[in-house]
Design a protein around this motif. Structure first.
Motif, PDB file in Angstrom:
ATOM      1  N   ASN A 167       9.966  11.047  37.014  1.00  0.00           N
ATOM      2  CA  ASN A 167      10.354  10.651  35.658  1.00  0.00           C
ATOM      3  C   ASN A 167      11.779  11.112  35.352  1.00  0.00           C
ATOM      4  O   ASN A 167      12.081  12.303  35.436  1.00  0.00           O
ATOM      5  N   ILE A 168      12.636  10.170  34.998  1.00  0.00           N
ATOM      6  CA  ILE A 168      14.053  10.467  34.784  1.00  0.00           C
ATOM      7  C   ILE A 168      14.487   9.923  33.425  1.00  0.00           C
ATOM      8  O   ILE A 168      14.175   8.778  33.078  1.00  0.00           O
ATOM      9  N   SER A 169      15.212  10.734  32.662  1.00  0.00           N
ATOM     10  CA  SER A 169      15.730  10.308  31.366  1.00  0.00           C
ATOM     11  C   SER A 169      17.246  10.227  31.422  1.00  0.00           C
ATOM     12  O   SER A 169      17.904  11.122  31.961  1.00  0.00           O
ATOM     13  N   ILE A 170      17.776   9.159  30.856  1.00  0.00           N
ATOM     14  CA  ILE A 170      19.224   8.937  30.826  1.00  0.00           C
ATOM     15  C   ILE A 170      19.657   8.818  29.376  1.00  0.00           C
ATOM     16  O   ILE A 170      19.058   8.064  28.604  1.00  0.00           O
ATOM     17  N   VAL A 171      20.687   9.565  29.013  1.00  0.00           N
ATOM     18  CA  VAL A 171      21.218   9.509  27.653  1.00  0.00           C
ATOM     19  C   VAL A 171      22.540   8.759  27.680  1.00  0.00           C
ATOM     20  O   VAL A 171      23.457   9.132  28.406  1.00  0.00           O
ATOM     21  N   GLY A 172      22.646   7.700  26.884  1.00  0.00           N
ATOM     22  CA  GLY A 172      23.889   6.950  26.830  1.00  0.00           C
ATOM     23  C   GLY A 172      23.649   5.462  26.677  1.00  0.00           C
ATOM     24  O   GLY A 172      22.594   4.951  27.057  1.00  0.00           O
ATOM     25  N   SER A 173      24.642   4.775  26.130  1.00  0.00           N
ATOM     26  CA  SER A 173      24.515   3.332  25.906  1.00  0.00           C
ATOM     27  C   SER A 173      25.644   2.551  26.570  1.00  0.00           C
ATOM     28  O   SER A 173      25.763   1.346  26.367  1.00  0.00           O
ATOM     29  N   GLY A 174      26.488   3.232  27.348  1.00  0.00           N
ATOM     30  CA  GLY A 174      27.592   2.571  28.031  1.00  0.00           C
ATOM     31  C   GLY A 174      27.163   1.992  29.369  1.00  0.00           C
ATOM     32  O   GLY A 174      25.992   2.060  29.760  1.00  0.00           O
ATOM     33  N   TYR A 175      28.137   1.457  30.094  1.00  0.00           N
ATOM     34  CA  TYR A 175      27.793   0.758  31.343  1.00  0.00           C
ATOM     35  C   TYR A 175      27.249   1.699  32.416  1.00  0.00           C
ATOM     36  O   TYR A 175      26.383   1.300  33.209  1.00  0.00           O
ATOM     37  N   ILE A 176      27.718   2.954  32.451  1.00  0.00           N
ATOM     38  CA  ILE A 176      27.199   3.887  33.458  1.00  0.00           C
ATOM     39  C   ILE A 176      25.720   4.157  33.224  1.00  0.00           C
ATOM     40  O   ILE A 176      24.904   4.127  34.143  1.00  0.00           O
ATOM     41  N   ALA A 177      25.351   4.403  31.960  1.00  0.00           N
ATOM     42  CA  ALA A 177      23.957   4.660  31.618  1.00  0.00           C
ATOM     43  C   ALA A 177      23.066   3.478  31.977  1.00  0.00           C
ATOM     44  O   ALA A 177      21.988   3.648  32.560  1.00  0.00           O
ATOM     45  N   LEU A 178      23.515   2.270  31.658  1.00  0.00           N
ATOM     46  CA  LEU A 178      22.704   1.079  31.929  1.00  0.00           C
ATOM     47  C   LEU A 178      22.595   0.803  33.423  1.00  0.00           C
ATOM     48  O   LEU A 178      21.526   0.439  33.931  1.00  0.00           O
TER      49      LEU A 178
ATOM     50  N   LYS B 282      13.523  23.830  28.762  1.00  0.00           N
ATOM     51  CA  LYS B 282      12.930  23.660  30.082  1.00  0.00           C
ATOM     52  C   LYS B 282      11.742  24.585  30.261  1.00  0.00           C
ATOM     53  O   LYS B 282      11.775  25.760  29.859  1.00  0.00           O
ATOM     54  N   SER B 283      10.672  24.049  30.861  1.00  0.00           N
ATOM     55  CA  SER B 283       9.485  24.835  31.150  1.00  0.00           C
ATOM     56  C   SER B 283       9.000  24.450  32.539  1.00  0.00           C
ATOM     57  O   SER B 283       8.391  23.399  32.732  1.00  0.00           O
ATOM     58  N   GLY B 284       9.313  25.294  33.519  1.00  0.00           N
ATOM     59  CA  GLY B 284       8.985  24.982  34.907  1.00  0.00           C
ATOM     60  C   GLY B 284       9.775  23.775  35.377  1.00  0.00           C
ATOM     61  O   GLY B 284      10.998  23.752  35.300  1.00  0.00           O
ATOM     62  N   THR B 285       9.052  22.742  35.847  1.00  0.00           N
ATOM     63  CA  THR B 285       9.733  21.520  36.283  1.00  0.00           C
ATOM     64  C   THR B 285       9.865  20.511  35.151  1.00  0.00           C
ATOM     65  O   THR B 285      10.441  19.437  35.334  1.00  0.00           O
ATOM     66  N   LYS B 286       9.332  20.844  34.004  1.00  0.00           N
ATOM     67  CA  LYS B 286       9.370  19.932  32.858  1.00  0.00           C
ATOM     68  C   LYS B 286      10.580  20.205  31.966  1.00  0.00           C
ATOM     69  O   LYS B 286      10.941  21.366  31.720  1.00  0.00           O
ATOM     70  N   ILE B 287      11.194  19.142  31.494  1.00  0.00           N
ATOM     71  CA  ILE B 287      12.290  19.243  30.536  1.00  0.00           C
ATOM     72  C   ILE B 287      11.839  18.586  29.239  1.00  0.00           C
ATOM     73  O   ILE B 287      11.331  17.455  29.247  1.00  0.00           O
ATOM     74  N   ASN B 288      11.985  19.305  28.134  1.00  0.00           N
ATOM     75  CA  ASN B 288      11.633  18.774  26.824  1.00  0.00           C
ATOM     76  C   ASN B 288      12.911  18.408  26.077  1.00  0.00           C
ATOM     77  O   ASN B 288      13.731  19.280  25.778  1.00  0.00           O
ATOM     78  N   ILE B 289      13.073  17.131  25.786  1.00  0.00           N
ATOM     79  CA  ILE B 289      14.249  16.646  25.058  1.00  0.00           C
ATOM     80  C   ILE B 289      13.861  16.507  23.584  1.00  0.00           C
ATOM     81  O   ILE B 289      13.146  15.578  23.206  1.00  0.00           O
TER      82      ILE B 289
ATOM     83  N   THR C 162      10.323  14.941  30.372  1.00  0.00           N
ATOM     84  CA  THR C 162      10.883  14.337  31.581  1.00  0.00           C
ATOM     85  C   THR C 162      11.040  15.392  32.662  1.00  0.00           C
ATOM     86  O   THR C 162      10.805  16.586  32.419  1.00  0.00           O
ATOM     87  N   ASN C 163      11.460  14.963  33.859  1.00  0.00           N
ATOM     88  CA  ASN C 163      11.708  15.902  34.960  1.00  0.00           C
ATOM     89  C   ASN C 163      13.184  16.045  35.306  1.00  0.00           C
ATOM     90  O   ASN C 163      13.589  16.986  35.965  1.00  0.00           O
ATOM     91  N   LEU C 164      13.980  15.059  34.883  1.00  0.00           N
ATOM     92  CA  LEU C 164      15.417  15.088  35.150  1.00  0.00           C
ATOM     93  C   LEU C 164      16.137  14.422  33.985  1.00  0.00           C
ATOM     94  O   LEU C 164      15.751  13.335  33.555  1.00  0.00           O
TER      95      LEU C 164
END
Length: 448
Positions: free
Chosen positions: A170-181, A237-244, A253-255
């Motif tokens: 599970n991967i989360s991406i923050v952004g609305s520009g071309y790199i994010a998309l 962050k909690s272990g391998t979990k990331i809370n956004i 998410t995990n990344l």
């Protein structure tokens, strides 16, 4: 005793390398400073590795497409580890070519960080030496932005993404520009779970609105989970979990990857020791010939924030080279005539003005549009994507002001159109062109 050069280039990206090679080829004494690997953002951690990853991600859909044409295709799995190894091998090959070409031209490569002591003097951080030159060219590029929130360093930048040897599911991406998309599509195509977190309702807001609207629709159709009107508040962050933690809910998410823009890489240059001026975005202010307010200092590429594309940096280097040598007529660069591509699925190609630009400039315009399912997907019950073409033109002269092509091979198509656009393209030029049939791009000349 300090070492004297004719030219010092700070930054060994595509622009800096091109200028250094050209100038050294005239017999001038040139050195180039680079505190990382020679090749710059594009070659090492940008467009080249990204396009390799995009190629890898597209094969999954091609396998699915093959089945509709009668191919019997067995189960397949993708190895991220293999892809990274192959990518690293190719980047190393390109890095060696850059170094070889610099040395062949007679450029001295100094692996060190340089900062200004004065307009003509540079302090080498590791070497603790002072070098000087009659003219200094800043080509330090840009650096990725991080959000100013608690726990922001738990996430990684787009630069760091290319160094990852393994990925979680599970991967989360923050952004609305071309790199994010682009990241969102390529990762989803490789069967990762992808969350896209955007501050507004729309994406690709620097482009024509028809681009962002359609790309976002395809992202949702692809299965990318979009969190719109969502702002980051804190990262935990909690272990391998990331809370956004956001203004709406907590996303697990995990990344976490930030793709929220880039800023000119000037912070450690000590430009305050020169007469160089920066704009509000901390980009180096330059004139049409890339000279700063300090007559001894020039700047090219992303550090000037004019149009942040590798071919643009290279062309700026060539224009600067001609200017310094006093060559006439010199090369010129009209930034509005530079084509660009977004490597989502489908691809996007554009050149010239978008509707938002034309409205802002109060220019009168008319548009022609067409949208259709390409022949390639005729056998599919659920059409994957449509081709969208948009032409904006002056209603009096019928000169084409902007072009958009969304569909397979859009980048290649817009490159060909850029040649005509550079010379001045009119609707009558399109009308008089006999189409190649059957192709999707033939609609460019039958759009009327």
């Amino acid at each position: 005793m300090k070492k004297q050069y004719d030219f010092i280039v700070i930054g060994a990206g595509s622009g800096g390398v091109r200028f250094a090679r050209l100038m050294a080829g005239t017999g001038k004494k040139v050195c180039i400073l680079e505190n990382s690997r020679v090749g710059g953002t594009c070659v090492i951690r940008g467009c080249v590795p990204k396009k390799l990853y995009v190629y890898a991600s597209n094969f999954n859909d091609q396998v699915i497409d093959a089945k509709t044409y009668g191919w019997s295709v067995g189960k397949s799995n993708h190895s991220w580890k293999t892809l990274v190894q192959k990518k690293n091998k190719e980047i190393l090959r390109l890095n060696k070519i850059y170094i070889k070409n610099l040395k062949k031209a007679g450029v001295e490569i100094i692996q060190d960080h340089g900062s200004f002591l004065s307009s003509k003097k540079i302090l080498l951080k590791r070497g603790k030496k002072i070098i000087s030159a009659k003219k200094i060219i800043v080509a330090t590029g840009s650096k990725p932005n991080y959000p100013n929130i608690p726990g922001s360093k738990i996430g990684i930048s787009s630069d760091q993404f290319f160094e990852l040897k393994k990925l979680p599911k599970n991967i989360s991406i923050v952004g609305s520009g071309y790199i994010a998309l682009e990241f969102a599509f390529l990762l989803k195509n490789l069967n990762y779970e992808v969350n896209l977190i955007i501050r507004k309702k729309t994406v690709l807001n620097e482009f024509d609105p028809d681009i962002g609207k359609r790309v976002l629709e395809y992202a949702v159709k692809k299965g990318i989970k979009v969190f719109n009107e969502t702002s980051l508040k804190e990262i935990k962050k909690s272990g391998t979990k990331i809370n956004i933690v956001t203004n709406k809910k907590t996303i697990k998410t995990n990344l976490l990857i930030y793709a929220i823009g880039r800023s000119p890489n000037v912070d450690s240059l000590n430009l305050e020791n020169t007469k160089t001026k920066l704009d509000k975005k901390r980009a180096i202010k330059v004139n049409n010939n890339s000279r700063s307010n300090d007559q001894s200092i020039y700047a090219i590429g992303d550090v000037t924030n004019r149009k942040n594309l590798t071919p643009v940096a290279i062309r700026e280097a060539m224009i600067l080279f001609d200017h310094i040598r006093g060559k006439k007529p010199q090369l010129t660069l009209d930034y509005n005539k530079v084509a660009s591509a977004i490597f989502t699925q489908p691809e996007v190609g554009s050149i010239g003005y978008g509707e938002n630009d034309l409205i802002k400039l109060k220019k009168k315009y008319k548009i022609l549009t067409t949208e259709f399912g390409p022949l390639k997907y005729s056998f599919m019950k659920n059409k994957k994507s449509k081709v969208f073409i948009k032409v904006m033109y002056d209603p009096r002269s019928e000169k084409v002001l902007g072009l958009i092509y969304i569909g397979e091979s859009a980048a290649e198509i817009i490159q060909s159109l850029a040649i005509a656009f550079q010379k001045g393209l009119y609707l009558n030029d399109l009308r008089q062109t006999v189409p190649v049939h059957p192709t999707s791009s033939e609609e460019l000349v039958t759009i009327f």
